[in-house]
Design a protein around this motif. Structure first.
Motif, PDB file in Angstrom:
ATOM      1  N   GLN A 198      -6.482  -3.309  -3.264  1.00  0.00           N
ATOM      2  CA  GLN A 198      -6.893  -3.316  -1.904  1.00  0.00           C
ATOM      3  C   GLN A 198      -8.340  -3.983  -1.618  1.00  0.00           C
ATOM      4  O   GLN A 198      -9.057  -3.617  -0.722  1.00  0.00           O
ATOM      5  CB  GLN A 198      -6.853  -1.929  -1.105  1.00  0.00           C
ATOM      6  CG  GLN A 198      -5.576  -1.364  -1.179  1.00  0.00           C
ATOM      7  CD  GLN A 198      -5.629   0.014  -0.825  1.00  0.00           C
ATOM      8  OE1 GLN A 198      -5.939   0.882  -1.106  1.00  0.00           O
ATOM      9  NE2 GLN A 198      -4.620  -0.057   0.477  1.00  0.00           N
TER      10      GLN A 198
ATOM     11  N   HIS B 145      -4.340  -2.920   4.373  1.00  0.00           N
ATOM     12  CA  HIS B 145      -4.454  -2.393   5.892  1.00  0.00           C
ATOM     13  C   HIS B 145      -4.257  -3.525   6.595  1.00  0.00           C
ATOM     14  O   HIS B 145      -4.995  -3.471   7.726  1.00  0.00           O
ATOM     15  CB  HIS B 145      -5.856  -1.537   6.079  1.00  0.00           C
ATOM     16  CG  HIS B 145      -5.538  -0.273   5.388  1.00  0.00           C
ATOM     17  ND1 HIS B 145      -6.598   0.856   5.528  1.00  0.00           N
ATOM     18  CD2 HIS B 145      -4.915   0.197   4.432  1.00  0.00           C
ATOM     19  CE1 HIS B 145      -6.061   1.886   4.661  1.00  0.00           C
ATOM     20  NE2 HIS B 145      -5.059   1.680   4.130  1.00  0.00           N
TER      21      HIS B 145
ATOM     22  N   GLU C 110      -0.131  10.190   3.885  1.00  0.00           N
ATOM     23  CA  GLU C 110      -1.449   9.857   2.967  1.00  0.00           C
ATOM     24  C   GLU C 110      -2.370   8.957   3.740  1.00  0.00           C
ATOM     25  O   GLU C 110      -3.740   9.145   3.923  1.00  0.00           O
ATOM     26  CB  GLU C 110      -1.178   8.860   1.821  1.00  0.00           C
ATOM     27  CG  GLU C 110      -2.026   8.740   0.667  1.00  0.00           C
ATOM     28  CD  GLU C 110      -3.113   7.573   1.315  1.00  0.00           C
ATOM     29  OE1 GLU C 110      -2.574   6.882   2.194  1.00  0.00           O
ATOM     30  OE2 GLU C 110      -4.233   7.411   0.783  1.00  0.00           O
ATOM     31  N   GLU C 111      -2.134   8.228   4.792  1.00  0.00           N
ATOM     32  CA  GLU C 111      -2.844   7.307   5.275  1.00  0.00           C
ATOM     33  C   GLU C 111      -3.627   8.094   6.576  1.00  0.00           C
ATOM     34  O   GLU C 111      -4.851   7.460   6.810  1.00  0.00           O
ATOM     35  CB  GLU C 111      -2.230   6.078   6.120  1.00  0.00           C
ATOM     36  CG  GLU C 111      -1.651   5.124   5.136  1.00  0.00           C
ATOM     37  CD  GLU C 111      -2.411   4.193   4.281  1.00  0.00           C
ATOM     38  OE1 GLU C 111      -3.634   4.548   4.633  1.00  0.00           O
ATOM     39  OE2 GLU C 111      -2.150   3.562   3.688  1.00  0.00           O
TER      40      GLU C 111
ATOM     41  N   ASP D 179       0.857  -1.232   0.044  1.00  0.00           N
ATOM     42  CA  ASP D 179      -0.065   0.119   0.120  1.00  0.00           C
ATOM     43  C   ASP D 179       1.023   1.242  -0.107  1.00  0.00           C
ATOM     44  O   ASP D 179       1.520   1.702   0.953  1.00  0.00           O
ATOM     45  CB  ASP D 179      -0.997   0.029   1.333  1.00  0.00           C
ATOM     46  CG  ASP D 179      -1.820   1.172   1.450  1.00  0.00           C
ATOM     47  OD1 ASP D 179      -2.743   1.154   2.099  1.00  0.00           O
ATOM     48  OD2 ASP D 179      -1.829   2.224   0.527  1.00  0.00           O
TER      49      ASP D 179
HETATM   50 MN    MN Z   1      -3.943   2.839   2.721  1.00  0.00          MN
END
Ligand code: MN
Ligand code: HGY
Ligand code: MN
Length: 413
Positions: free
Chosen positions: A190, A379, A125-126, A91
């Protein structure tokens, strides 16, 4: 022209060592020492290729390949190096390193392009350590002010701005991209769609809308042994009812919505006291903007009713709201054509997850390339993808870049 498969694999496995976890994932939260180590390594690789490197005031790191066209706006390939808590190694990092490999391939072949090509790694980003998510591309796009971004606290009250300073990545606003010819992001899907349908490449048409609500429930802490059941203001019971109601709203009441309560803070969080306060975070997503608002409205109405019944007060803080973003058809079509030229199966699709592309789409024509994800997992430390699928997508990224940067070499139309 093809990318160098082994070199990309070396980039990927080396980067995954920064914050590596036991089960093969990474724990590399934004602006931590693990993130700094990954950033330093990325810059070392950019310099080794002879690319010019710059860092902007949000700590975004840019590598630039230009063949004598400095005055033109760049085609930017981007993603992020930060991970979620105990996350996967694909990711974000995959997209940054695929971009690095594309620039390495352009550089070693001395490809002449009409537009410069850049690779960027976006900060935080997360949104795991500092909320909201995609905050750095959001600052570039004018969604968030720099002061707001710098002020964001982590759970220990340490601010994003202070951490940028601490790790030496608080760069200069002059290093932000002034214009963007196009923006491309390669990312694992994802989700399960590409793997289940046996498709090689996801041609992403846009990103669904998302909102994050922080809900504080304030009841009354009290003794677990002495407080009669009919005299309790139990914030945890209220929270439990809300969590189930959120699932029902997504699963039954507003079709095509997904909703998650993944974060819970309980006070005093001890065995023998009735919880006086619970703070929970709701993540709601939906491709249709009016329906996203409908779902938010239902959450708020249900929350009010439950709190009245449980004699609990509440506060709502909307941490993030992003409407559905549709990408530029020229770029989406170029990705599709590249997949076709290279003989891969492909399908157009919407992204269920958020990405920096959602804000970069405000700065330039944007598109994304999805890589099938094993069991659709992300995740989590088990996140993975078949390496052949990664190489396929990176070659699609290379070909799309050659088109968008108008490379002066023979490329299939
Ligand atoms: Mn992510
Ligand atoms: O939350 C998201 O969709 C992204 O992974 N930050
Ligand atoms: Mn990501």
């Amino acid at each position: 022209m093809q990318i160098n498969n082994e070199r990309l694999h070396r980039y990927f496995t080396e980067m995954a060592k920064n914050g590596a976890t036991e089960l093969g994932g990474v724990h590399r939260l934004a602006l931590t020492d693990e993130d700094k180590a990954g950033r330093d390594l990325f810059i070392e690789w950019l310099k080794a290729i002879g690319l010019s490197v710059r860092v902007d005031d949000m700590g975004n790191i840019y590598g630039r390949y230009s063949s004598g066209n400095e005055d033109k706006p760049p085609v930017i390939i981007g993603s992020h190096l930060d991970s979620v808590y105990q996350g996967g190694k694909f990711d974000g990092a995959l997209g940054v390193l695929a971009g690095l490999e594309v620039l390495h391939t352009l550089s070693e072949n001395k490809v002449q392009t009409a537009f410069p090509v850049e690779v960027v790694s976006f900060t935080n980003e997360e949104g795991t350590r500092f909320q909201p998510a995609v905050i750095s591309s959001g600052v570039l796009a004018g969604e968030f002010s720099l002061d707001f971004a710098y002020s964001r606290p982590d759970q220990d009250g340490i601010t994003l701005g202070a951490e940028l300073e601490r790790i030496g990545y608080k760069g200069d606003s002059a290093n932000r991209p002034s214009q963007v010819q196009a923006y491309l992001e390669m990312h694992i899907e994802q989700g399960p769609i590409l793997e289940e349908t046996g498709i090689d490449i996801g041609v992403v048409e846009g990103i669904q809308g998302a909102t994050w609500l922080e809900i504080s429930l304030i009841g009354q802490a009290n003794h677990a042994g002495t407080t009669p059941m009919n005299r309790r203001q139990d914030a945890m019971v209220a929270a439990s009812r809300i969590i189930l109601a959120v699932r029902e709203i997504a699963a039954q009441k507003v079709p095509n919505t997904v909703a998650t309560v993944g974060k819970l803070r309980i006070e005093p969080n001890i065995v023998n006291a009735i919880p006086g306060k619970v703070v929970l975070a709701v993540d709601l997503r939906q491709p249709d903007n009016p329906k996203l608002q409908e779902a938010v409205g239902l959450v708020k109405a249900t929350l009010a009713q439950i709190c009245e019944e449980e004699k609990v007060k509440y506060e709502i803080n909307q941490l993030w709201l992003s409407s559905t973003v549709m990408f530029n058809e020229k770029v989406v079509g170029t990705v599709e054509q590249a997949a076709k030229n290279l003989g891969f199966s492909y399908r157009r699709m919407l992204s269920g997850a958020g990405h920096d592309a959602m804000y970069m789409a405000r700065l330039g024509a944007t598109g994304m390339i999805f890589v099938p994800t094993i069991d659709g997992k992300s995740h989590c430390q088990e996140e993975s993808a078949r390496w052949e699928a990664v190489v396929n997508a990176t070659n699609v990224l290379l070909e799309t870049t050659l088109h968008l940067a108008q490379a002066q070499i023979a490329i299939p139309a």
